[in-house]
Scaffold this motif. Structure first.
Motif, PDB file in Angstrom:
ATOM      1  N   GLN A 207      50.311  -3.494 -13.316  1.00 35.51           N
ATOM      2  CA  GLN A 207      51.130  -4.701 -13.132  1.00 35.51           C
ATOM      3  C   GLN A 207      52.357  -4.664 -14.036  1.00 35.51           C
ATOM      4  O   GLN A 207      53.455  -5.037 -13.626  1.00 35.51           O
TER       5      GLN A 207
ATOM      6  N   ALA B 245      54.816  -2.134 -12.531  1.00 31.26           N
ATOM      7  CA  ALA B 245      55.392  -2.677 -11.292  1.00 31.26           C
ATOM      8  C   ALA B 245      56.414  -3.761 -11.597  1.00 31.26           C
ATOM      9  O   ALA B 245      57.478  -3.815 -10.971  1.00 31.26           O
TER      10      ALA B 245
ATOM     11  N   ARG C 126      57.826  -2.774  -7.810  1.00 33.15           N
ATOM     12  CA  ARG C 126      56.579  -2.429  -7.099  1.00 33.15           C
ATOM     13  C   ARG C 126      56.799  -1.260  -6.141  1.00 33.15           C
ATOM     14  O   ARG C 126      55.901  -0.448  -5.931  1.00 33.15           O
ATOM     15  N   ASP C 127      57.988  -1.150  -5.568  1.00 31.83           N
ATOM     16  CA  ASP C 127      58.270  -0.064  -4.629  1.00 31.83           C
ATOM     17  C   ASP C 127      58.397   1.295  -5.312  1.00 31.83           C
ATOM     18  O   ASP C 127      58.538   2.316  -4.645  1.00 31.83           O
TER      19      ASP C 127
ATOM     20  N   VAL D 175      56.036   2.253  -7.747  1.00 31.58           N
ATOM     21  CA  VAL D 175      54.752   2.463  -8.412  1.00 31.58           C
ATOM     22  C   VAL D 175      53.708   2.886  -7.389  1.00 31.58           C
ATOM     23  O   VAL D 175      53.589   2.270  -6.340  1.00 31.58           O
TER      24      VAL D 175
END
Length: 138
Positions: free
Chosen positions: A82, A85, A90-91, A93
């Motif tokens: 978390q 990210a 997030r894109d 990880v």
């Protein structure tokens, strides 16, 4: 080649984990034994003390980019994911897992060893169908 950014990003999430009491593994992969990983505190293994060869990380014959495989305590691994990210997107990880397989012969040999069966017992049944082996034998 982007190695400085790579090392600093790995340092960042390893540092986050250590600062937050999340267990961190020793580090594996071709870059884990490098002096840079040690100097940054990514790993705690001194490659000079143990004569680890830095060329495993970078050498002319290497076909793939070097890697640092990190393990985090299973109970709090999600916190590290978390964190990464949120910080890097997030894109960007992904989690990677490796599955190992064993051939039937190796699996039965290892099972016999763990069960304390003599080698002769395993050998006498090694080509048998495990479903047809006598009870208590492989």
């Amino acid at each position: 080649m982007g190695f400085s950014a790579y090392f600093l990003i790995v340092w960042d999430f390893v540092h986050y984990a250590k600062e937050n009491g999340i267990p961190v593994g020793p580090g594996r992969g071709s870059a884990a034994g490098s002096i840079v990983s040690y100097a940054l505190g990514i790993t705690e293994l001194d490659p000079l003390r143990y004569d680890l060869l830095f060329e495993r990380f970078l050498n002319p014959g290497r076909k793939s980019m070097p890697d640092i495989d990190m393990d985090f305590g299973v109970e709090r691994r999600d916190e590290v994911i978390q964190y990464v990210a949120a910080k890097y997107g997030r894109d960007r990880v992904a989690q990677i897992i490796t599955f190992g397989t064993m051939a039937a012969r190796a699996a039965t040999r290892d099972a016999a060893r763990v069960m304390g069966l003599p080698y002769a017992v395993w050998r006498s049944h090694r080509q048998d169908d495990p479903e047809k082996a006598p009870p208590g034998h492989l």
